[in-house]
Write a protein that holds these residues in place. Structure first.
Motif, PDB file in Angstrom:
ATOM      1  N   ARG A  70       0.408 -33.830  -9.280  1.00  0.00           N
ATOM      2  CA  ARG A  70       1.298 -33.837 -10.429  1.00  0.00           C
ATOM      3  C   ARG A  70       1.599 -35.287 -10.811  1.00  0.00           C
ATOM      4  O   ARG A  70       1.949 -36.093  -9.958  1.00  0.00           O
ATOM      5  N   GLU A  71       1.446 -35.590 -12.087  1.00  0.00           N
ATOM      6  CA  GLU A  71       1.698 -36.959 -12.526  1.00  0.00           C
ATOM      7  C   GLU A  71       3.171 -37.328 -12.348  1.00  0.00           C
ATOM      8  O   GLU A  71       4.061 -36.489 -12.500  1.00  0.00           O
ATOM      9  N   MET A  72       3.406 -38.591 -11.997  1.00  0.00           N
ATOM     10  CA  MET A  72       4.746 -39.133 -11.879  1.00  0.00           C
ATOM     11  C   MET A  72       4.804 -40.419 -12.693  1.00  0.00           C
ATOM     12  O   MET A  72       3.817 -41.157 -12.768  1.00  0.00           O
ATOM     13  N   LYS A  73       5.938 -40.692 -13.288  1.00  0.00           N
ATOM     14  CA  LYS A  73       6.111 -41.945 -14.023  1.00  0.00           C
ATOM     15  C   LYS A  73       6.471 -43.042 -13.030  1.00  0.00           C
ATOM     16  O   LYS A  73       7.598 -43.103 -12.528  1.00  0.00           O
ATOM     17  N   ILE A  74       5.496 -43.885 -12.723  1.00  0.00           N
ATOM     18  CA  ILE A  74       5.717 -44.987 -11.802  1.00  0.00           C
ATOM     19  C   ILE A  74       5.291 -46.285 -12.472  1.00  0.00           C
ATOM     20  O   ILE A  74       4.411 -46.292 -13.335  1.00  0.00           O
ATOM     21  N   THR A  75       5.899 -47.369 -12.066  1.00  0.00           N
ATOM     22  CA  THR A  75       5.534 -48.673 -12.604  1.00  0.00           C
ATOM     23  C   THR A  75       4.354 -49.228 -11.820  1.00  0.00           C
ATOM     24  O   THR A  75       4.077 -48.794 -10.686  1.00  0.00           O
ATOM     25  N   PRO A  76       3.635 -50.189 -12.386  1.00  0.00           N
ATOM     26  CA  PRO A  76       2.571 -50.834 -11.622  1.00  0.00           C
ATOM     27  C   PRO A  76       3.080 -51.417 -10.306  1.00  0.00           C
ATOM     28  O   PRO A  76       2.383 -51.349  -9.286  1.00  0.00           O
ATOM     29  N   ALA A  77       4.290 -51.980 -10.302  1.00  0.00           N
ATOM     30  CA  ALA A  77       4.843 -52.544  -9.066  1.00  0.00           C
ATOM     31  C   ALA A  77       5.060 -51.472  -8.016  1.00  0.00           C
ATOM     32  O   ALA A  77       4.817 -51.689  -6.819  1.00  0.00           O
TER      33      ALA A  77
END
Length: 264
Positions: free
Chosen positions: A86-93
């Motif tokens: 499931r996709e999650m909204k994560i930052t590159p960091a």
């Protein structure tokens, strides 16, 4: 885009056969990993975020090394309930930190068993998000490079994953799939869509042979160029062991040698 020349098995009539493994945890067993190890050349072992746990990691690492199978880390999103799909909204960091953490954990078990980590392959939604998001792709590749620049990076053949990893100087292996259908842009059909999974073994074998020739037919019928260095099998799929046996026998009959891409 082509892979690093010394990893390109096409010119040597060889191919890496990799399998995602170690995806049980606690009381939950998944797949027939030990038996499948007899038929593959690389193992991508879950690192505890999407699946896996310390005892499982240790067991599969030890078994793979004892059978001469190249060991790689298979970092995913922190989503046991969704199996990392499931996709999650994560930052590159955040992606960078997740990958370093998981690769370090798996590398520790490999070192303790007397081996050396060979490669890294992102899992599930993290992998597919990286195919679409250049910043995320760069962060994951940077994490691999900063942990160990000699590691081989497995990414979707022809995608931005390969481009960003190469730009950072990583050794790369373009990955293709026997049991997944493709879209016109070379991406995998989302599992939520009809026809995403190829369940007929004869159809899968035909697709593998086409990919060894440098292309795949998308769901629309369009021919998409790609370069195959490593072929993925999913160890959690029903009948995975029988399919692993059959695909290895078919490759052997075609004169294709199994060979894992080697780290620097």
């Amino acid at each position: 885009m082509s892979s690093t020349p010394d990893l390109n098995c096409l010119d040597l009539n060889c191919l890496d056969l990799n399998c995602d493994m170690g995806e049980g945890f606690g009381a939950y067993a998944m797949g027939n990993d030990i038996a499948i190890l007899d038929h593959v050349s690389s193992a991508n072992i879950a690192c505890g975020f999407h699946a896996g746990d310390p005892p499982t990691m240790r067991r599969i690492v030890g078994a793979a090394l004892s059978k001469g199978v190249a060991v790689g880390a298979h970092p995913g999103l922190p989503d046991l309930q969704g199996f990392g799909r499931r996709e999650m909204k994560i930052t590159p960091a955040e992606a960078y930190a997740m990958v370093v953490y998981q690769v370090g954990a798996l590398a520790g078990f490999v070192q303790a068993a007397g081996g050396r980590l060979n490669h890294v392959k992102p899992h599930g939604a993290l992998y597919n998000m990286a195919v679409k998001d250049r910043a995320l792709s760069e962060a994951i590749a940077e994490a691999v490079r900063d942990f160990d620049p000699g590691l081989v990076y497995f990414g979707l053949a022809g995608s931005v994953m390969i481009e960003t990893a190469q730009a950072l100087g990583l050794r790369v292996a373009g990955e293709v799939f026997a049991d997944r259908s493709y879209q016109d842009d070379g991406s995998l059909t989302p599992r939520s869509q009809a026809g995403a999974m190829i369940e007929d073994e004869d159809q899968s074998l035909a697709q593998v042979r086409q990919m060894l020739g440098g292309s795949v037919t998308a769901q629309s019928g369009k021919t998409v160029a790609l370069r195959a260095d490593t072929l993925c099998l999913h160890g959690d799929q029903a009948g995975a062991l029988d399919f692993a046996r059959r695909i290895r026998a078919a490759l052997s009959a075609d004169g294709v040698q199994l060979r894992a891409p080697q780290r620097g």
